[in-house]
Structures are given as C-alpha cells and as structure tokens.
Write a protein that holds these residues in place. Structure first.
Motif, mmCIF file in Angstrom:
data_model
loop_
_atom_site.group_PDB
_atom_site.id
_atom_site.type_symbol
_atom_site.label_atom_id
_atom_site.label_comp_id
_atom_site.label_asym_id
_atom_site.label_seq_id
_atom_site.Cartn_x
_atom_site.Cartn_y
_atom_site.Cartn_z
ATOM 1 N N ILE A 91 81.656 59.208 32.825
ATOM 2 C CA ILE A 91 80.523 59.490 31.955
ATOM 3 C C ILE A 91 79.922 60.837 32.329
ATOM 4 C CG2 ILE A 91 78.262 58.690 31.165
ATOM 5 C CD1 ILE A 91 79.092 55.868 32.081
ATOM 6 N N ILE A 92 79.756 61.696 31.324
ATOM 7 C CA ILE A 92 79.038 62.961 31.485
ATOM 8 C C ILE A 92 77.724 62.816 30.732
ATOM 9 C CG2 ILE A 92 79.040 65.424 31.009
ATOM 10 C CD1 ILE A 92 82.107 65.262 31.135
ATOM 11 N N ALA A 93 76.616 63.012 31.416
ATOM 12 C CA ALA A 93 75.340 62.779 30.761
ATOM 13 C C ALA A 93 74.244 63.586 31.430
ATOM 14 C CB ALA A 93 74.984 61.296 30.786
ATOM 15 N N HIS A 94 73.267 63.995 30.604
ATOM 16 C CA HIS A 94 72.042 64.604 31.127
ATOM 17 C C HIS A 94 70.955 63.544 31.292
ATOM 18 C CE1 HIS A 94 73.818 68.508 29.723
ATOM 19 N NE2 HIS A 94 73.232 68.908 30.827
ATOM 20 N N ARG A 95 71.016 62.515 30.428
ATOM 21 C CA ARG A 95 70.023 61.438 30.512
ATOM 22 C C ARG A 95 70.436 60.488 31.624
ATOM 23 N NH1 ARG A 95 69.330 60.118 24.118
ATOM 24 N NH2 ARG A 95 68.415 58.182 24.926
ATOM 25 N N LEU A 96 69.710 60.540 32.722
ATOM 26 C CA LEU A 96 70.115 59.806 33.924
ATOM 27 C C LEU A 96 70.023 58.301 33.746
ATOM 28 C CD1 LEU A 96 68.525 62.035 36.721
ATOM 29 C CD2 LEU A 96 70.803 62.124 35.714
ATOM 30 N N SER A 97 69.255 57.843 32.758
ATOM 31 C CA SER A 97 69.178 56.401 32.539
ATOM 32 C C SER A 97 70.541 55.818 32.200
ATOM 33 C CB SER A 97 68.182 56.101 31.416
ATOM 34 O OG SER A 97 68.567 56.769 30.209
ATOM 35 N N THR A 98 71.426 56.648 31.632
ATOM 36 C CA THR A 98 72.760 56.181 31.252
ATOM 37 C C THR A 98 73.643 55.948 32.467
ATOM 38 O OG1 THR A 98 72.528 57.510 29.251
ATOM 39 C CG2 THR A 98 74.718 56.679 29.742
ATOM 40 N N VAL A 99 73.383 56.663 33.552
ATOM 41 C CA VAL A 99 74.289 56.640 34.708
ATOM 42 C C VAL A 99 73.640 56.024 35.937
ATOM 43 C CG1 VAL A 99 75.460 58.660 33.801
ATOM 44 C CG2 VAL A 99 73.627 58.977 35.451
ATOM 45 N N ARG A 100 72.495 55.403 35.755
ATOM 46 C CA ARG A 100 71.759 54.862 36.913
ATOM 47 C C ARG A 100 72.574 53.853 37.694
ATOM 48 N NH1 ARG A 100 70.040 53.337 40.804
ATOM 49 N NH2 ARG A 100 67.924 52.841 41.499
ATOM 50 N N ASN A 101 73.378 53.045 37.021
ATOM 51 C CA ASN A 101 74.068 51.942 37.694
ATOM 52 C C ASN A 101 75.564 52.153 37.869
ATOM 53 O OD1 ASN A 101 71.642 50.367 37.848
ATOM 54 N ND2 ASN A 101 71.901 49.837 35.687
ATOM 55 N N VAL A 102 76.043 53.392 37.757
ATOM 56 C CA VAL A 102 77.478 53.631 37.924
ATOM 57 C C VAL A 102 77.857 53.485 39.397
ATOM 58 C CG1 VAL A 102 77.586 55.166 35.925
ATOM 59 C CG2 VAL A 102 77.180 56.123 38.208
ATOM 60 N N ASP A 103 79.161 53.340 39.631
ATOM 61 C CA ASP A 103 79.638 53.172 41.014
ATOM 62 C C ASP A 103 79.625 54.474 41.802
ATOM 63 O OD1 ASP A 103 80.299 50.402 40.631
ATOM 64 O OD2 ASP A 103 82.031 51.078 39.462
ATOM 65 N N LEU A 104 79.860 55.588 41.112
ATOM 66 C CA LEU A 104 79.989 56.872 41.800
ATOM 67 C C LEU A 104 79.351 57.968 40.966
ATOM 68 C CD1 LEU A 104 81.329 58.514 44.174
ATOM 69 C CD2 LEU A 104 83.302 58.797 42.656
ATOM 70 N N VAL A 105 78.544 58.807 41.612
ATOM 71 C CA VAL A 105 77.941 59.968 40.955
ATOM 72 C C VAL A 105 78.469 61.224 41.631
ATOM 73 C CG1 VAL A 105 75.805 61.220 40.471
ATOM 74 C CG2 VAL A 105 75.854 58.736 40.279
ATOM 75 N N VAL A 106 78.949 62.166 40.823
ATOM 76 C CA VAL A 106 79.415 63.463 41.323
ATOM 77 C C VAL A 106 78.500 64.531 40.734
ATOM 78 C CG1 VAL A 106 81.318 65.114 41.430
ATOM 79 C CG2 VAL A 106 81.795 62.654 41.491
ATOM 80 N N TYR A 107 77.829 65.291 41.608
ATOM 81 C CA TYR A 107 76.905 66.325 41.147
ATOM 82 C C TYR A 107 77.575 67.686 41.294
ATOM 83 C CZ TYR A 107 72.611 68.918 40.331
ATOM 84 O OH TYR A 107 71.654 69.752 39.801
ATOM 85 N N LEU A 108 77.667 68.431 40.163
ATOM 86 C CA LEU A 108 78.278 69.752 40.151
ATOM 87 C C LEU A 108 77.221 70.833 40.012
ATOM 88 C CD1 LEU A 108 81.362 69.267 37.770
ATOM 89 C CD2 LEU A 108 81.277 69.033 40.244
#
Length: 583
Positions: free
Chosen positions: A533-550
């Motif tokens: 998932i690529i998103a600016h709205r962090l509510s969409t990715v709050r519960n993902v298993d892994l976050v990669v910040y570029l």
C-alpha cells in the motif's frame, strides 16, 4: 502483354480501315502480318471485325484481370498490416514503462495505426502498383519500337520528360504537405483530449474559448494541408490531358507531312491506341509515386518506433491462447503462487533524470503480509511500486516476487498480481467490461464480477442501476463519482482473485466511511493476499505489518507503524496531527 497486343491490333484496324475507304492496298508490312496469321483470305470488312473483336477481348481481359490481382495484393497487405501492428504493440507493451513514456500517447497511436497503414497498404501497395505500371509501359515501349522505332523513341522521350518533370515539381511538395497534415492531426487530437480531460479546470478558469481557438487553428492548418493534398493529387490528371493533346497534334503534324496518308493514319491510330493505355498507366504510376511520398510522414513514425524496438519479428500469441490461460487461472486460482517479495540493494534512475530515484532499497515481505510504503511526495514510493510490479527494471540489485522476476511471475500467474492506481483508467463501456478489463464478454464470469464489486463496496450501487452490469459508465467513467471510479478500479484488481495486491493511493478519492470499509476488506484478505500500500493518509496504513519510510529515494526506517514513527520525526508529527498517536 495483353495491352501490347490489343493496342497493336487497334493500330492495324486504323490502317486497314483507311486503306479500305480509299480503295488502296494496306501497307506491305500489315498485309504480310495478316497473311502470316491465316487471315489473308477474309474480306476487308470481316477482317476488320475479327481484328477489332480480338482487340476488344484482349483489352477487356486486361481490364478485368488487373483489378482482381490488385485486390489480392491489397488484401494480403491488409493482413500484413494487422500482423505488423500486433508485433509492434506486443513489443511495445513488453518494454519498461520508461520506454513506453518516451512518446506521447497520440504519437504512439499514430505510429501503431496510421503509420503502419501508410508503411504497408500505402507505400508497399503503391510500390506494387508502380512496378506493374512500369512493366506495362516497358512492354508497350518495346512493342512500339518493333512497329515504328522513330515514333516509339519520340513517344518514350516525350512521356519520360513529362513524368519526370511532374514528379520533380510535385514530389517534394506532397511529401511536405503530408507531414504537415499528420502533425496537425496529432496536435488537434491532443488539444481535444486535453480540453475534455480538463473540462472543469478550463471552465472555472474561463479558458474554453482559448481551447476553441487553438483547436480551430490546428484544424485550419490540417484542412489546408488536406486541401493541398487533394489539389496535388488532381494536377497529374489535368497535366496528362494537356500532354496527350499536345503530343497528339505534334505527332499528327509530323506524320502527315512526311508519310503517305494510309501509313500516317495507321501510325497515328496506333499512337492514339497506345496513348489510351499509356496515359492511364502514367496517371496510376504518378498517383502511386505521390501516394508513397505523402505516406512517408506517417510511415516515418512507424519506422522510428520499429527501430527503437529492435524491429520485432516474433508473431504475437494468439488471443484465444491468452483467453484460455486466463480462464484456467480464474477457475483454479493461483494455488502455487506464494507472493513473497524480496528486494536487495535496489537502485534505479530515470533516463535523463538527475540523480537516482531509488538507492539501496532492501525489503522482505512474507506471504500474506501487508506493507505500507510512505514518505513525502517525490520520495520514490510509486517508483518502488512500479519495480515490484515489473513495469520498471532496476539498474542494480536483486528482486524476486514468488521466487521469480516480476515479469516472469506475471507470465506464470496471469492475474496473480493486481494493481490499483490513484487515477483509474476506465473505458467507455459497461461496468462488466471495465471490471473484466479486456476479456471478451463470453469469457466473463458474472459471479466473479459481482464478488469483486461486493468486496469493493460497489455492488449495491450497481444493483440499483436498471441495466445492472451492462450499465454504460461513459468515457473515463464520467457518469460515476470520483469515489465510485476508485472502487471500480479496486473491483477490477480483485476480479482475478490476486495473491499480490499493490495499491497506489487507491483510497485517496474515497469518503471516510468507504475508506474504512475498504481498509477492513484489505485486512480480511491478509491471510491469503500480500498487500503493498502506498498512501499519504496514514489511517489507511495504521495496522499494516510493515511500514517502509522513504526519503529522497532512500530507506530511512522500516518496521511497525509505531516503530517507524519513533524513528522518523516527520511521520510522528503527521500521525499525531491525525490523532493516530498521543500528543
């Protein structure tokens, strides 16, 4: 050959007719020829009827046979045109995204459609016409040389000067005008598409009349070029008529002042008969040459594209084979596809760009996990997604999806990887066709369509429509709201029941309630589907298993949402402002 014999017989008819009327014997050469073919015992009238009838039959046969042969030639070239277009399209669609984007969509369309038609049916077809007409003119010239060398040489010189002069005058002009017409057509199409695509913007900015003026100017330019082509194509006809009259009077003056009347009349009749075949042939030859010149502009686009693609020669896979493969996958699923993503030290630079778009990217996503790629605009998020999808090839590093290169994975498991862009491309067709994306109607399972619509939270809307799945959505989905278009794009991705789902700002156009429903749906998929998932709205990715910040193409942090927030102050501030973390 039929033309040569036919016009020779017409010349004989002229000479024999004049000799009969004047009560004289025909010229010795003609009498010898008549006797040689066994017609010496016939009366004058009967002889004329036989020769005239034979001439008519031969010329009529040639008139019938020639177009039949041309029909076969052009049908063959039309089939080749379709094959060439398919080969170029296959090669183009197999290239990385950066190659596809080198040309505008209008220029690419012109190269695949008008350009291929110009290079095959126009140029090759007219070349065949030109060769056949040159052969005819050569045969007639050789035949005339045997009958009357002096007149033949004079006619050859006269018509050669006429044809070369006309070609020199018109050739370069028609090539230039053809290129101008193509350029204006491409620019006009681009302007119309731009105006329709930005209709709201140009309306509120009150710039509609600017676009009207721009389109009018481009169409006026195209109309002038088109009118010029029409005039240039007509000029040979009128020039040929004038040349025929001039040549006929000149020849008559010379013949009747230097030869006996019967012989002069026969020679002149032969000239006129030959001219009736030569002038149409010259017109066709001239028309073919001008057509070739006018087609060089569109054909040049195709030649350039073919050269850039390495002149592809492989035959495209049959559509029925592709359809069978998709049907089989849809029926059985992607059971042997384990969508594990592995990236090791990935680097990528755009051709002609400054610096690297991605550098030193490492990522490992297990089957069924969800990963979010976040960062500021321009950080390289969409570029990384394109590399995972296989539409961009990294400059260095190792990449595997399901243990294979992404391109090989797509071939092995068609539909196993799905993508939802931020701006969904929708066609002017039914809801069903837009979900199935390219599959013929007979191959579409409506149950799968409804299931995809249900998971995308769009099924209730479709059921309320009078035409259901057959509802037409308009060009680019203009009859749908922004959120409905986005959900239709999600339904399209889910239609093939993928094991790897990549979403690039796919929920940006959705209201909060629908976005929450889509987020819940994605979480339901996690056991079977790997999601990126690529998103600016962090509510969409709050519960993902892994976050990669570029950041500027480099990985700044990787871990859970909370872990990355702790390491990246900018992300922590954004999460706090959105109420996702305590202040």
């Amino acid at each position: 050959m039929l033309d040569l014999v036919g016009v020779t017989l017409i010349g004989l008819v002229g000479a024999l007719s004049l000799a009969t009327v004047q009560g004289q014997q025909p010229p010795k050469t003609i009498a010898t020829l008549v006797s040689a073919v066994g017609l010496g015992n016939l009366s004058d009238v009967t002889l004329l009827e036989v020769i005239a009838g034979a001439a008519a039959v031969l010329l009529l046969a040639k008139t019938i046979i020639s177009p039949l042969l041309m029909v076969k030639v052009f049908r063959f070239l039309a089939r080749r045109q379709a094959i060439v277009s398919a080969r170029l399209a296959k090669a183009l669609l197999s290239c990385p995204l950066t190659f596809v984007q080198r040309r505008s969509s209008q220029e690419t369309s012109a190269a695949l459609v008008q350009g291929v038609s110009a290079a095959t049916v126009a140029i090759l077809g007219q070349t065949v016409v030109a060769v056949s007409e040159i052969a005819l003119l050569t045969v007639l010239a050789v035949g005339l040389l045997f009958v009357d060398p002096a007149v033949a040489l004079g006619a050859i010189v006269f018509f050669a000067i006429f044809a070369m002069g006309l070609q020199k005058i018109l050739g370069h002009r028609i090539s230039r005008v053809g290129t101008q017409a193509l350029t204006a057509d491409i620019a006009s199409l681009s302007a119309v598409q731009e105006a329709l695509g930005a209709y709201r913007e140009i309306t509120v900015a009150d710039r509609r009349l600017l676009y009207v003026g721009r389109i009018q100017g481009l169409r006026a330019e195209a109309a002038r070029a088109s009118a010029g082509l029409q005039v240039l194509n007509l000029l040979p006809k009128y020039a040929s008529e004038g040349a025929l009259v001039l040549g006929g009077f000149s020849l008559a003056a010379v013949l009747f002042s230097t030869r006996p009347v019967p012989l002069a009349a026969g020679t002149f009749a032969l000239f006129l008969a030959t001219a009736t075949r030569i002038m149409p042939s010259l017109l066709r030859l001239q028309s073919a040459a001008l057509s070739i010149r006018s087609s060089t502009g569109p054909a040049t686009l195709t030649y350039a594209l073919s050269a850039d693609l390495g002149h592809p020669l492989d035959t495209p896979q049959e559509g029925r084979d592709v359809r069978e493969s998709v049907r089989r996958i849809l029926a059985s699923g992607h059971r042997d596809f384990a969508p594990r993503i592995e990236l090791r030290d990935i680097a990528f630079s755009y051709p002609g760009g400054r610096g690297t778009a991605l550098q030193g990217i490492n990522m490992l996503v297990a089957e069924g996990q969800s990963v979010a790629i976040v960062g500021r605009s321009g950080a390289g998020k969409s570029t990384l997604a394109d590399i995972i999808l296989g539409v961009l090839q990294p400059d260095s590093g190792e990449l595997a999806v399901g243990g294979l290169n992404p391109t090989d994975a797509v071939r092995r498991w068609p539909g196993g990887i799905a993508y939802v862009p931020q701006d969904v491309m929708l066609s002017n067709d039914s809801l069903r066709a837009n979900v199935a994306l390219g599959l013929p109607r007979d191959d579409v399972d409506d149950d799968l369509v409804w299931d995809a619509l249900r998971r995308a939270r769009l099924d209730e809307y479709v059921r309320r429509q009078p035409d259901g799945l057959d509802t037409q959505i308009g060009e680019r989905g203009l009859r749908l709201s922004g959120g409905q278009r986005q959900r239709l794009g999600i339904a399209r991705a889910l239609f093939t029941r993928p094991r790897l789902l990549v979403l690039d700002e796919a929920t940006s156009a959705l209201d909060v309630e629908t976005e929450s429903g889509i987020t819940d749906m994605l979480e339901e998929l996690e056991e079977d589907v790997t999601t990126v998932i690529i998103a600016h709205r962090l509510s969409t990715v709050r519960n993902v298993d892994l976050v990669v910040y570029l950041e500027e193409g480099k990985e700044q942090a990787q871990g859970s949402f909370d872990e990355v927030c702790e390491r990246v102050p900018a992300l922590r501030r954004q999460a706090t402002l959105m109420g996702l973390r305590p202040a």
